[in-house]
Design a protein around this motif. Structure first.
Motif, PDB file in Angstrom:
ATOM      1  N   GLU A  80      36.149  54.964  18.416  1.00  0.00           N
ATOM      2  CA  GLU A  80      35.109  54.458  19.313  1.00  0.00           C
ATOM      3  C   GLU A  80      36.650  54.392  20.941  1.00  0.00           C
ATOM      4  OE1 GLU A  80      34.833  50.095  19.626  1.00  0.00           O
ATOM      5  OE2 GLU A  80      33.205  50.165  17.996  1.00  0.00           O
ATOM      6  N   PRO A  81      36.436  54.776  22.370  1.00  0.00           N
ATOM      7  CA  PRO A  81      36.933  55.372  23.145  1.00  0.00           C
ATOM      8  C   PRO A  81      37.784  53.349  22.971  1.00  0.00           C
ATOM      9  CG  PRO A  81      34.903  55.561  23.966  1.00  0.00           C
ATOM     10  CD  PRO A  81      35.031  55.364  22.061  1.00  0.00           C
ATOM     11  N   ILE A  82      38.504  53.796  23.988  1.00  0.00           N
ATOM     12  CA  ILE A  82      39.073  52.531  24.112  1.00  0.00           C
ATOM     13  C   ILE A  82      38.718  52.023  25.456  1.00  0.00           C
ATOM     14  CG2 ILE A  82      41.311  51.271  25.419  1.00  0.00           C
ATOM     15  CD1 ILE A  82      41.113  51.483  21.860  1.00  0.00           C
ATOM     16  N   GLY A  83      38.722  52.853  26.525  1.00  0.00           N
ATOM     17  CA  GLY A  83      37.855  52.077  28.194  1.00  0.00           C
ATOM     18  C   GLY A  83      38.435  52.995  29.100  1.00  0.00           C
ATOM     19  N   SER A  84      39.759  52.875  29.701  1.00  0.00           N
ATOM     20  CA  SER A  84      39.532  53.627  31.323  1.00  0.00           C
ATOM     21  C   SER A  84      39.778  55.689  31.056  1.00  0.00           C
ATOM     22  CB  SER A  84      41.528  52.884  32.192  1.00  0.00           C
ATOM     23  OG  SER A  84      42.153  53.162  31.656  1.00  0.00           O
ATOM     24  N   LEU A  85      39.776  55.775  32.018  1.00  0.00           N
ATOM     25  CA  LEU A  85      39.345  57.135  32.155  1.00  0.00           C
ATOM     26  C   LEU A  85      39.845  57.334  33.640  1.00  0.00           C
ATOM     27  CD1 LEU A  85      35.929  58.559  29.198  1.00  0.00           C
ATOM     28  CD2 LEU A  85      38.435  59.030  29.841  1.00  0.00           C
ATOM     29  N   GLY A  98      44.354  53.095  26.681  1.00  0.00           N
ATOM     30  CA  GLY A  98      42.992  53.816  28.364  1.00  0.00           C
ATOM     31  C   GLY A  98      43.575  54.917  28.721  1.00  0.00           C
ATOM     32  N   PHE A  99      43.147  55.907  29.011  1.00  0.00           N
ATOM     33  CA  PHE A  99      43.827  56.984  29.806  1.00  0.00           C
ATOM     34  C   PHE A  99      44.221  56.860  31.667  1.00  0.00           C
ATOM     35  CE2 PHE A  99      41.563  58.826  26.656  1.00  0.00           C
ATOM     36  CZ  PHE A  99      42.066  60.053  25.689  1.00  0.00           C
ATOM     37  N   ALA A 100      43.630  55.828  32.148  1.00  0.00           N
ATOM     38  CA  ALA A 100      43.809  55.516  33.763  1.00  0.00           C
ATOM     39  C   ALA A 100      43.572  53.868  33.636  1.00  0.00           C
ATOM     40  CB  ALA A 100      43.746  56.433  34.174  1.00  0.00           C
ATOM     41  N   PRO A 101      44.653  52.756  33.339  1.00  0.00           N
ATOM     42  CA  PRO A 101      43.819  51.423  33.333  1.00  0.00           C
ATOM     43  C   PRO A 101      44.137  50.654  35.100  1.00  0.00           C
ATOM     44  CG  PRO A 101      46.013  51.991  32.012  1.00  0.00           C
ATOM     45  CD  PRO A 101      45.660  52.992  32.160  1.00  0.00           C
ATOM     46  N   ALA A 151      41.538  63.984  29.130  1.00  0.00           N
ATOM     47  CA  ALA A 151      40.700  63.295  28.963  1.00  0.00           C
ATOM     48  C   ALA A 151      40.425  63.631  27.656  1.00  0.00           C
ATOM     49  CB  ALA A 151      41.163  61.834  30.033  1.00  0.00           C
ATOM     50  N   PHE A 152      38.846  64.135  28.651  1.00  0.00           N
ATOM     51  CA  PHE A 152      37.505  64.361  27.861  1.00  0.00           C
ATOM     52  C   PHE A 152      38.275  65.163  26.590  1.00  0.00           C
ATOM     53  CE2 PHE A 152      35.354  62.670  31.219  1.00  0.00           C
ATOM     54  CZ  PHE A 152      34.917  61.903  30.588  1.00  0.00           C
ATOM     55  N   ALA A 153      39.443  66.578  26.878  1.00  0.00           N
ATOM     56  CA  ALA A 153      39.189  67.690  25.781  1.00  0.00           C
ATOM     57  C   ALA A 153      40.378  66.509  24.387  1.00  0.00           C
ATOM     58  CB  ALA A 153      40.583  68.509  26.611  1.00  0.00           C
ATOM     59  N   LYS A 154      40.678  65.109  24.649  1.00  0.00           N
ATOM     60  CA  LYS A 154      41.187  64.946  23.345  1.00  0.00           C
ATOM     61  C   LYS A 154      40.623  63.711  22.315  1.00  0.00           C
ATOM     62  CE  LYS A 154      46.101  64.126  25.374  1.00  0.00           C
ATOM     63  NZ  LYS A 154      46.854  64.807  23.496  1.00  0.00           N
ATOM     64  N   ILE A 155      39.335  62.581  23.585  1.00  0.00           N
ATOM     65  CA  ILE A 155      38.162  62.302  23.293  1.00  0.00           C
ATOM     66  C   ILE A 155      37.512  63.130  22.099  1.00  0.00           C
ATOM     67  CG2 ILE A 155      36.570  61.384  23.403  1.00  0.00           C
ATOM     68  CD1 ILE A 155      37.179  60.078  26.200  1.00  0.00           C
ATOM     69  N   GLU A 156      36.775  64.339  22.644  1.00  0.00           N
ATOM     70  CA  GLU A 156      36.581  65.344  21.672  1.00  0.00           C
ATOM     71  C   GLU A 156      37.347  66.322  20.571  1.00  0.00           C
ATOM     72  OE1 GLU A 156      34.456  69.654  21.674  1.00  0.00           O
ATOM     73  OE2 GLU A 156      35.722  69.455  23.464  1.00  0.00           O
TER      74      GLU A 156
END
Length: 354
Positions: free
Chosen positions: A6-11, A319-322, A334-339
């Motif tokens: 799961e992601p944490i939250g902010s992007l 989160g990437f940008a709280p 951010a999306f590359a890290k999530i992938e």
């Protein structure tokens, strides 16, 4: 069985949204026009997460001013000179200070959840601020005609109502962001402030039954803002035994950026109890390079040596940008890290025969 991730939250917010936020602050863009652009950013976020194969989505906090202060939007009984949060690189963030009661949330997170549900049918996780963070709004000197006790009672009630609203709206899970936990040990090494934070959060969490608690979680990390942290130098050994007292079914633990993750995993293993799941951080959002799926796989396999597979999950560290104005990490990064997290977790599950 697979390993949930799961992601944490902010992007990070898209450039168009960053521009809109600046124009709105200057009075050159209406609130309605800003809301339309925020909704477009939410839609784009959810679509991109779906395309990456995420089983559980988040809206990326695209419409939040920050992951801490969103309930205060429009609250007038605030001053700007509240608690200061110092970061390792020298920059600070400052919370507002409450000047009068009664205290009420002006915005609840279920409004963000319901907006996101208009764009997807996949499960959505909703992050909320922990009441312990908002307890810092009350000043050291008492507010006339509004005691700290009265404030904390109102805060607990507001937090409970927000969590219930998110659960009732169909959130896959509700995650309390508890970044102030580790910071509290830096400000008060005795642990007294942390114990107060735990007690307040459990006052709220204790109002939920076992079925609901299985859908509740708490996230801990050393902060993440402008590629810096506020408490990475604080030893997890002082935090984790207290953290696991919280009455939730899921724990999201920053781990990828730890200098000795195996030591932390040993501490976690000592605190395990039946009925909880540990989501370990396998990507570092403030890192400037993208983890490879193989690196993520190896981090998961290390965690699997200490955490039973039926209690293991993965997540991003933080989160990437709280904060909405944080542009230190690009949206594409951010999306590359999530992938990498999604693919690496799948590789680990395959290696483990799941």
């Amino acid at each position: 069985m697979s390993i949930p991730t799961e992601p944490i939250g902010s992007l990070p917010r898209p450039r168009a949204l960053q521009t809109a936020l600046a124009e709105h602050a200057e009075g050159r863009l209406s609130t309605a026009e800003l809301a339309k652009i925020q909704d477009q950013a939410v839609s784009d976020t959810l679509t991109r997460l779906e395309q990456l194969g995420c089983a559980v989505l988040v809206d990326g906090d695209q419409a939040k001013p920050s992951s801490i202060t969103y309930p205060l939007t429009g609250l007038t009984s605030l001053a700007s000179d509240g608690v200061v949060i110092p970061y390792a690189d020298g920059h600070t963030r400052q919370l507002p200070r409450l000047t009068a009661g009664p205290f009420r949330y002006q915005v609840r997170a279920d409004t963000y959840l319901r907006a996101a549900q208009n764009h997807t049918e996949r499960p959505i996780k909703q992050a909320v601020v922990a009441p312990s963070a908002l307890s810092l709004l009350y000043p050291g000197q008492s507010i006339a005609s509004y005691t700290r006790g009265a404030f904390l009672k109102a805060l607990a009630n507001e937090s409970e109502a927000e969590i219930r609203a998110c659960l009732q709206a169909g959130a896959h899970c509700v995650q309390l962001d508890f970044t102030e936990a580790r910071l509290s040990l830096k400000l008060d090494p005795s642990g007294g402030v942390l114990d107060d934070f735990i007690a307040l959060n459990n006052e709220v969490l204790g109002r939920f039954g076992d079925e609901d608690r299985a859908r509740l979680g708490v996230h801990t990390c050393p902060g993440g803002d402008h590629d810096s942290t506020h408490s990475l130098d604080v030893d997890y050994a002082g935090l984790l035994p207290r953290l696991f007292r919280l009455k939730v079914g899921n724990f999201y633990v920053q781990l990828a950026s730890e200098p000795d993750p195996e030591r932390v995993l040993k501490i976690i293993a000592d605190q395990l109890r039946p009925g909880i799941r540990i989501f370990v951080g396998v990507t570092d959002p403030i890192g400037t390079t993208v983890e490879t799926p193989d690196e993520v796989r190896d981090r998961v396999l290390l965690a699997a040596r200490y955490i039973p597979l039926d209690q293991l999950g993965t997540c991003d560290d933080v989160g990437f940008a709280p904060y909405a104005d944080d542009t230190s990490t690009s949206r594409d990064l951010a999306f590359a890290k999530i992938e990498a997290r999604v693919r690496g977790t799948a590789l680990a599950a395959e290696a483990l025969g799941l």
